[in-house]
Design a protein around this motif. Structure first.
Motif, PDB file in Angstrom:
ATOM      1  N   PHE A  76     -15.499   7.065  -2.302  1.00 57.59           N
ATOM      2  CA  PHE A  76     -14.401   7.049  -1.215  1.00 57.59           C
ATOM      3  C   PHE A  76     -12.999   6.170  -2.014  1.00 57.59           C
ATOM      4  O   PHE A  76     -13.568   5.281  -2.665  1.00 57.59           O
ATOM      5  CB  PHE A  76     -14.701   5.906   0.151  1.00 57.59           C
ATOM      6  N   TYR A  77     -12.127   6.541  -2.023  1.00 53.26           N
ATOM      7  CA  TYR A  77     -10.988   6.021  -2.255  1.00 53.26           C
ATOM      8  C   TYR A  77     -10.108   5.759  -0.969  1.00 53.26           C
ATOM      9  O   TYR A  77      -9.753   6.397  -0.253  1.00 53.26           O
ATOM     10  CB  TYR A  77     -10.242   7.006  -3.250  1.00 53.26           C
ATOM     11  N   TYR A  78      -9.162   4.487  -1.118  1.00 52.37           N
ATOM     12  CA  TYR A  78      -8.699   3.920   0.087  1.00 52.37           C
ATOM     13  C   TYR A  78      -7.262   3.973  -0.483  1.00 52.37           C
ATOM     14  O   TYR A  78      -6.741   3.027  -1.289  1.00 52.37           O
ATOM     15  CB  TYR A  78      -9.001   2.594   0.459  1.00 52.37           C
ATOM     16  N   ALA A  79      -6.257   4.585   0.143  1.00 48.61           N
ATOM     17  CA  ALA A  79      -4.625   4.595  -0.123  1.00 48.61           C
ATOM     18  C   ALA A  79      -4.076   3.340   0.568  1.00 48.61           C
ATOM     19  O   ALA A  79      -4.321   3.303   1.955  1.00 48.61           O
ATOM     20  CB  ALA A  79      -4.230   6.028   0.433  1.00 48.61           C
ATOM     21  N   THR A  80      -3.287   2.808  -0.302  1.00 46.78           N
ATOM     22  CA  THR A  80      -2.657   1.784   0.239  1.00 46.78           C
ATOM     23  C   THR A  80      -1.320   1.426  -0.810  1.00 46.78           C
ATOM     24  O   THR A  80      -1.420   1.635  -1.795  1.00 46.78           O
ATOM     25  CB  THR A  80      -3.353   0.412   0.433  1.00 46.78           C
ATOM     26  N   THR A  81      -0.409   0.865  -0.109  1.00 48.42           N
ATOM     27  CA  THR A  81       0.566   0.329  -0.983  1.00 48.42           C
ATOM     28  C   THR A  81       0.287  -0.947  -1.671  1.00 48.42           C
ATOM     29  O   THR A  81       1.094  -1.425  -2.462  1.00 48.42           O
ATOM     30  CB  THR A  81       2.089   0.221  -0.037  1.00 48.42           C
ATOM     31  N   LYS A 102      -3.283   4.207   9.559  1.00 43.24           N
ATOM     32  CA  LYS A 102      -2.418   4.778  10.551  1.00 43.24           C
ATOM     33  C   LYS A 102      -0.939   4.745   9.960  1.00 43.24           C
ATOM     34  O   LYS A 102      -0.560   3.760   9.270  1.00 43.24           O
ATOM     35  CB  LYS A 102      -2.424   3.967  12.099  1.00 43.24           C
ATOM     36  N   GLU A 103      -0.006   5.367  10.470  1.00 43.40           N
ATOM     37  CA  GLU A 103       1.309   5.589   9.989  1.00 43.40           C
ATOM     38  C   GLU A 103       2.085   4.045  10.079  1.00 43.40           C
ATOM     39  O   GLU A 103       2.791   3.986   9.157  1.00 43.40           O
ATOM     40  CB  GLU A 103       2.288   6.593  10.857  1.00 43.40           C
ATOM     41  N   THR A 104       1.931   3.541  10.956  1.00 43.56           N
ATOM     42  CA  THR A 104       2.526   2.127  11.331  1.00 43.56           C
ATOM     43  C   THR A 104       2.045   0.649  10.561  1.00 43.56           C
ATOM     44  O   THR A 104       2.934   0.062  10.426  1.00 43.56           O
ATOM     45  CB  THR A 104       2.660   1.986  12.811  1.00 43.56           C
ATOM     46  N   LYS A 105       0.883   0.921  10.174  1.00 45.09           N
ATOM     47  CA  LYS A 105       0.206  -0.204   9.751  1.00 45.09           C
ATOM     48  C   LYS A 105      -0.679   0.031   8.393  1.00 45.09           C
ATOM     49  O   LYS A 105      -1.035  -0.803   7.708  1.00 45.09           O
ATOM     50  CB  LYS A 105      -0.688  -0.915  10.665  1.00 45.09           C
ATOM     51  N   GLY A 106      -0.693   1.363   8.199  1.00 46.70           N
ATOM     52  CA  GLY A 106      -1.828   1.769   6.991  1.00 46.70           C
ATOM     53  C   GLY A 106      -3.137   1.213   7.372  1.00 46.70           C
ATOM     54  O   GLY A 106      -3.545   0.967   8.571  1.00 46.70           O
ATOM     55  N   LEU A 107      -4.050   0.886   6.299  1.00 41.08           N
ATOM     56  CA  LEU A 107      -5.447   0.529   6.443  1.00 41.08           C
ATOM     57  C   LEU A 107      -5.530  -1.066   6.815  1.00 41.08           C
ATOM     58  O   LEU A 107      -4.844  -1.846   6.087  1.00 41.08           O
ATOM     59  CB  LEU A 107      -6.457   1.101   5.229  1.00 41.08           C
ATOM     60  N   PRO A 108      -6.460  -1.526   7.637  1.00 34.47           N
ATOM     61  CA  PRO A 108      -6.524  -2.968   7.763  1.00 34.47           C
ATOM     62  C   PRO A 108      -6.827  -3.513   6.315  1.00 34.47           C
ATOM     63  O   PRO A 108      -7.656  -2.951   5.697  1.00 34.47           O
ATOM     64  CB  PRO A 108      -7.828  -2.950   8.618  1.00 34.47           C
ATOM     65  N   VAL A 109      -6.396  -4.745   6.206  1.00 32.81           N
ATOM     66  CA  VAL A 109      -6.316  -5.741   5.037  1.00 32.81           C
ATOM     67  C   VAL A 109      -7.892  -5.763   4.650  1.00 32.81           C
ATOM     68  O   VAL A 109      -8.199  -5.775   3.468  1.00 32.81           O
ATOM     69  CB  VAL A 109      -5.737  -6.882   5.372  1.00 32.81           C
ATOM     70  N   GLU A 110      -8.889  -6.095   5.608  1.00 34.30           N
ATOM     71  CA  GLU A 110     -10.123  -6.172   5.155  1.00 34.30           C
ATOM     72  C   GLU A 110     -10.934  -5.011   4.600  1.00 34.30           C
ATOM     73  O   GLU A 110     -11.660  -5.255   3.834  1.00 34.30           O
ATOM     74  CB  GLU A 110     -10.950  -6.775   6.598  1.00 34.30           C
ATOM     75  N   GLU A 113      -9.513  -5.032   1.154  1.00 35.45           N
ATOM     76  CA  GLU A 113     -10.126  -6.068   0.159  1.00 35.45           C
ATOM     77  C   GLU A 113     -11.637  -5.747  -0.070  1.00 35.45           C
ATOM     78  O   GLU A 113     -11.898  -6.065  -1.164  1.00 35.45           O
ATOM     79  CB  GLU A 113      -9.735  -7.239   0.846  1.00 35.45           C
ATOM     80  N   SER A 114     -12.126  -5.155   0.794  1.00 31.90           N
ATOM     81  CA  SER A 114     -13.753  -5.188   0.468  1.00 31.90           C
ATOM     82  C   SER A 114     -13.969  -3.796  -0.272  1.00 31.90           C
ATOM     83  O   SER A 114     -14.688  -3.516  -0.737  1.00 31.90           O
ATOM     84  CB  SER A 114     -14.426  -4.859   1.904  1.00 31.90           C
ATOM     85  N   ASN A 115     -12.689  -2.939  -0.694  1.00 30.56           N
ATOM     86  CA  ASN A 115     -12.902  -1.992  -1.285  1.00 30.56           C
ATOM     87  C   ASN A 115     -12.015  -1.777  -2.602  1.00 30.56           C
ATOM     88  O   ASN A 115     -11.430  -0.617  -2.899  1.00 30.56           O
ATOM     89  CB  ASN A 115     -12.877  -0.483  -0.547  1.00 30.56           C
ATOM     90  N   TRP A 116     -11.523  -2.987  -3.009  1.00 32.95           N
ATOM     91  CA  TRP A 116     -10.464  -3.038  -4.122  1.00 32.95           C
ATOM     92  C   TRP A 116     -10.720  -2.329  -5.293  1.00 32.95           C
ATOM     93  O   TRP A 116      -9.585  -1.835  -5.832  1.00 32.95           O
ATOM     94  CB  TRP A 116     -10.303  -4.447  -4.197  1.00 32.95           C
ATOM     95  N   ASP A 117     -11.826  -2.283  -5.617  1.00 32.62           N
ATOM     96  CA  ASP A 117     -12.199  -1.400  -6.758  1.00 32.62           C
ATOM     97  C   ASP A 117     -11.722   0.022  -6.688  1.00 32.62           C
ATOM     98  O   ASP A 117     -11.590   0.751  -7.533  1.00 32.62           O
ATOM     99  CB  ASP A 117     -13.446  -1.506  -7.389  1.00 32.62           C
ATOM    100  N   SER A 118     -11.585   0.526  -5.609  1.00 33.62           N
ATOM    101  CA  SER A 118     -11.472   2.057  -5.043  1.00 33.62           C
ATOM    102  C   SER A 118     -10.154   2.160  -4.429  1.00 33.62           C
ATOM    103  O   SER A 118     -10.033   3.080  -3.693  1.00 33.62           O
ATOM    104  CB  SER A 118     -12.645   2.654  -4.470  1.00 33.62           C
ATOM    105  N   ALA A 119      -9.377   1.383  -4.227  1.00 33.72           N
ATOM    106  CA  ALA A 119      -8.061   1.294  -3.520  1.00 33.72           C
ATOM    107  C   ALA A 119      -6.968   1.876  -4.451  1.00 33.72           C
ATOM    108  O   ALA A 119      -6.943   1.530  -5.733  1.00 33.72           O
ATOM    109  CB  ALA A 119      -7.580  -0.165  -3.071  1.00 33.72           C
TER     110      ALA A 119
END
Length: 155
Positions: A76-81, A102-110, A113-119
């Motif tokens: 799993f890879y987690y897309a984030t700015t 979601k478009e307005t907020k992206g993925l929740p911070v938690e 953070e819990s998947n930082w190596d695959s962000a």
């Protein structure tokens, strides 16, 4: 197998429709995590996906945890700015999942953070706008993974 796009609580039907169309044309599965910000019968959703809906492998879930639990052997890879790693820095495999918020907020911070190596992030100019449109972001990352796999749907 194929690649997988996961949309967590998508809000804009046109984005989901455009993504569904891309999924249909690339043999990519689409996983939607509720709550959705629209009805799956929404005319804008249907119009954006045109007549491709019958070609989309689409799955519905009540949580991201449910998606992960059903696919424990996949990456799993987690897309984030917020990531410090570009999406091009990873080697993707058949069956990989790409998770978008979601478009307005992206993925929740938690989740990030819990998947930082695959962000993963798409590099872009900062302080101009929040981010690219969701359907554009999905396409950019998906096509990099497809390129790495030598476009398996076209064989």
């Amino acid at each position: 197998m194929s690649l997988n796009i996961v949309l967590v609580e998508p809000e804009i039907p046109q984005n989901t429709g455009n993504i569904a169309r891309t999924c249909a044309l690339t043999d990519t599965s689409l996983h939607l995590v509720r709550p959705l910000g629209f009805s799956v019968d929404d005319k804008h959703l249907k119009r954006a996906g045109l007549d491709y809906w019958s070609l989309v492998k689409i799955y519905y879930y009540d949580s991201l945890e449910e998606v992960i639990k059903k696919h424990p052997n996949n990456d799993f890879y987690y897309a984030t700015t917020k990531s410090d790693k570009n999406y091009t820095e990873f080697s993707y495999k058949d069956g990989s999942f790409f998770v978008f918020g979601k478009e307005t907020k992206g993925l929740p911070v938690e989740i990030i953070e819990s998947n930082w190596d695959s962000a993963i992030k798409i590099p872009m100019k900062s302080n101009i706008a929040r981010s690219l449109n969701l359907s554009n972001s999905v396409n950019i990352i998906l096509y990099e993974a497809l390129r790495q796999l030598d476009f398996p749907f076209s064989k």
